[in-house]
Design an enzyme around this catalytic site. Sequence first.
Site, mmCIF file in Angstrom:
data_model
loop_
_atom_site.group_PDB
_atom_site.id
_atom_site.type_symbol
_atom_site.label_atom_id
_atom_site.label_comp_id
_atom_site.label_asym_id
_atom_site.label_seq_id
_atom_site.Cartn_x
_atom_site.Cartn_y
_atom_site.Cartn_z
ATOM 1 N N LEU A 187 0.836 -1.204 0.000
ATOM 2 C CA LEU A 187 0.000 0.000 0.000
ATOM 3 C C LEU A 187 0.863 1.243 0.000
ATOM 4 O O LEU A 187 0.477 2.289 -0.497
ATOM 5 C CB LEU A 187 -0.889 0.020 1.248
ATOM 6 C CG LEU A 187 -2.011 -1.006 1.306
ATOM 7 C CD1 LEU A 187 -2.640 -0.995 2.685
ATOM 8 C CD2 LEU A 187 -3.051 -0.704 0.248
ATOM 9 N N GLY A 188 2.039 1.138 0.604
ATOM 10 C CA GLY A 188 2.910 2.299 0.654
ATOM 11 C C GLY A 188 4.145 1.980 1.466
ATOM 12 O O GLY A 188 4.218 0.963 2.139
ATOM 13 N N VAL A 232 3.943 -0.921 4.162
ATOM 14 C CA VAL A 232 2.594 -1.289 4.575
ATOM 15 C C VAL A 232 1.960 -2.160 3.497
ATOM 16 O O VAL A 232 1.979 -1.807 2.317
ATOM 17 C CB VAL A 232 1.710 -0.052 4.791
ATOM 18 C CG1 VAL A 232 0.371 -0.450 5.375
ATOM 19 C CG2 VAL A 232 2.398 0.941 5.691
ATOM 20 N N ASP A 270 4.570 12.486 14.565
ATOM 21 C CA ASP A 270 4.764 12.553 13.106
ATOM 22 C C ASP A 270 3.450 12.881 12.392
ATOM 23 O O ASP A 270 3.002 12.141 11.536
ATOM 24 C CB ASP A 270 5.356 11.230 12.602
ATOM 25 C CG ASP A 270 6.092 11.397 11.274
ATOM 26 O OD1 ASP A 270 6.296 12.560 10.857
ATOM 27 O OD2 ASP A 270 6.455 10.382 10.664
ATOM 28 N N GLY A 284 8.734 6.244 6.254
ATOM 29 C CA GLY A 284 9.993 6.288 6.992
ATOM 30 C C GLY A 284 10.195 5.075 7.880
ATOM 31 O O GLY A 284 11.299 4.671 8.145
ATOM 32 N N PHE A 285 9.100 4.490 8.328
ATOM 33 C CA PHE A 285 9.238 3.412 9.306
ATOM 34 C C PHE A 285 9.149 2.020 8.707
ATOM 35 O O PHE A 285 9.445 1.050 9.369
ATOM 36 C CB PHE A 285 8.158 3.541 10.374
ATOM 37 C CG PHE A 285 8.259 4.821 11.128
ATOM 38 C CD1 PHE A 285 9.371 5.085 11.890
ATOM 39 C CD2 PHE A 285 7.265 5.764 11.050
ATOM 40 C CE1 PHE A 285 9.478 6.258 12.586
ATOM 41 C CE2 PHE A 285 7.371 6.947 11.743
ATOM 42 C CZ PHE A 285 8.479 7.204 12.511
ATOM 43 N N GLY A 286 8.673 1.910 7.518
ATOM 44 C CA GLY A 286 8.580 0.572 6.952
ATOM 45 C C GLY A 286 7.509 0.502 5.888
ATOM 46 O O GLY A 286 6.892 1.502 5.525
#
Length: 665
Positions: free
Chosen positions: A344-345, A352, A463, A348-350
Amino acid sequence: MLLNFVILVSLFFVPTSCEVDGFIYNGFKSSNISLDGIANITSNGLLLLTDSKTQDQGHAFYPNPIHFKNSPNGNAFSFSTTFVFAITSDYPPLDGHGLVFVIAPQRGIQKALANHYLGLFNSSNNGDKSNHVVGVEFDTIYSADFGDMNDNHVGIDINGLRSVANHTAGYFDDTGLFNNFTLISGKAMQVWVDYDGRTKLINVTVAPLHMEKPVSPLLALKYDLSPILNQIMYVGFSSSTGSVPTHHYILGWSFKANGKAQELSQLPSLPRVGRKGTSRFVTIGLPVISLVSIVVATLVVVYYVRRKKYEEVLEDWEREYRPQRFSYKDLYTATKGFREKELLGAGGFGKVYKGVMPVTKLEIAVKKISHESRQGMKEFVSEIVSIGRIQHRNVVPLLGYCRRKGELLLVYEFMSNGSLDKYLYDQPRLTLDWNQRFRVIRGVASGLFFLHEECDHVVIHRDIKASNVLLDGELNGRLGDFGLARLYGHGTDPQSTRVVGTLGYLAPEHTRTGRATPSSDVFSFGAFLLEVACGRRPIEPRQAGDDLILVDWVFSCWNRGNILEAVDPNLGNDFVPGQVELVLSLGLFCSHSEPSFRPTMRQNVLFLDGVVALPELSALGVSSAGLTFDHRGGFDDFIKSYPASSVNAHSPASSVAESLLSDPR
Ligand SMILES: *[C@@H]1O[C@H](CO)[C@@H](O)[C@H](O)[C@H]1NC(C)=O
Ligand SMILES: *[C@@H]1O[C@H](CO)[C@@H](O)[C@H](O)[C@H]1NC(C)=O
Ligand SMILES: *[C@@H]1O[C@H](CO)[C@@H](O)[C@H](O)[C@H]1NC(C)=O
Ligand SMILES: *[C@@H]1O[C@H](CO)[C@@H](O)[C@H](O)[C@H]1NC(C)=O
Ligand SMILES: *[C@@H]1O[C@H](CO)[C@@H](O)[C@H](O)[C@H]1NC(C)=O
Ligand SMILES: *[C@@H]1O[C@H](CO)[C@@H](O)[C@H](O)[C@H]1NC(C)=O
């Protein structure tokens, strides 16, 4: 007398710098080899170029320069090198990419790409004549882009990854018969690279470790390296991984210019891979027994592969979170094996992924976060679970989580309309009219108010930005990703400077002190308000380098007495001027560089609901000097000089603001 003379002469001819013409590493324990990327030395002295990190690269170079020619236009010397390597994949037969022996003009490699670029080149310098790079690649993936022959070959690369010579991995035995082998077998293999400066012949020979060097090389290429090699060069290795964790090891290495590389001996041993010994049965040779043992071995391998594939980490303190725990196997099935198609996208964190739970058919979004350190994990999990227990209309429901080695997976309810930023920047394909935008803004304000004041304890989002606001089926704005930055906020994670927020949304005191507070969230909320009303990002890079700083621009519109000039042109005339003005003014108010001047989320909600009227900006101490975006924040690319906060906290305006905005509780 003669002897003395020889000694004297040789003393004079000792090179003055630390240039050498040969070295040997029998293992790399406490060696001074120069590493970068994810390369490391294991405790028993193996050089580990890449480990279980994916899409990454590692380099190791002999620290000292090597003399390859006597003059810039001279003839390249002969050289010889031998090394022992092993490649193991965590999920055979899948694997990451290969490794390369490299001769390069500098120590280490910068700005190269992982994956099929092998950590050696990037898309712009690959094949460039000015590279002056010679490589011998052991490539385990077929890349059509570079004319690879298969997924298991050896090649000689000059300045680029399109090999000038290649051959399937293997060796020629004494009778000239070719024996192939698999590079990713996990077995140690020895390589010899010999260049004859006189005949300009490059030979590359590979064989399983402990075998005598085969007489005929695997590759013999006539190629004059004189124009490629500079007088001074560095030698080393580069390797990269793709989507499958792959370990690239070097066990030992020796090199010699103008001579023959020394024999390696006493190499460190490779880590054991969990293999079951069935060989005795097989050698007995009874067909029935061997058949049975093959079946058993296959089952054992399948069992271990499956177990490894779905392996999780569960610690004692997690027992109480059992109900929130998802099994990795279910998540794997739900996302069809974390297929790229389900992506899905990626933030910055990982990454999805979208998924559908096997039994319940519930639509979920799974966020996969790679996280090496366990520091803060306990607090983080307890926090997300406690938020997950309290549901709020404007917060994306967190259903639970799962942990694996180096990986945390968060399971959210799937938000069918995706993230808000697409509606702001993908126009006119996707649009939200003003009423929808205002509803999203109010929703986000109330979601953030909930996190700040209505939860068991204060939860700081850290964030807030349009891309972290998701729209559910009814186009309600919902906050996602809350608290994630906290996982990285402990300062020990080297990535922390990159991920504890997003440039343009970070409050100046947050970048200065590294501490997130409710009022640093309010600052980000202000940037978000301007973003939604103007349809522009907080910082828009422009060609001339004079980036558009959204808050400055809105302020200048307000200063000229026409704040509505800043409204998103895509809205046309279809908006409520009073609401737009309120949102923009509130955005400026929240962007105040002095945290104590910013309204709380409770006040924001009251202003947006029209319960309390927003006072005139000028009465609130908002002035151009008081509006500050921190342009630095660790991002050298964005260095700018800009007036820092200079508002006097004791100005009359501030006390006006204080009395107007005192907490109505
Ligand atoms: C490491 O560096 C020292 C000092 O420069 C040198 O004497 C030694 O030979 C080096 N070791 C290797 C393996 O190159
Ligand atoms: C190298 O390994 C050591 C100990 O195993 C570890 O502390 C260090 O962080 C590692 N370095 C890198 C760059 O991975
Ligand atoms: C490619 O690598 C070269 C050499 O390190 C570097 O100068 C260049 O900026 C890189 N290009 C990109 C697009 O990263
Ligand atoms: C690689 O090997 C194949 C098969 O032997 C051959 O057809 C091809 O020309 C080789 N490529 C290069 C660049 O040598
Ligand atoms: C080795 O050669 C055999 C026979 O030609 C072939 O079937 C097999 O696929 C080859 N293996 C590798 C790893 O190339
Ligand atoms: C390279 O291999 C050829 C045989 O193909 C051999 O004659 C030659 O001596 C080798 N050269 C070196 C430098 O080992």
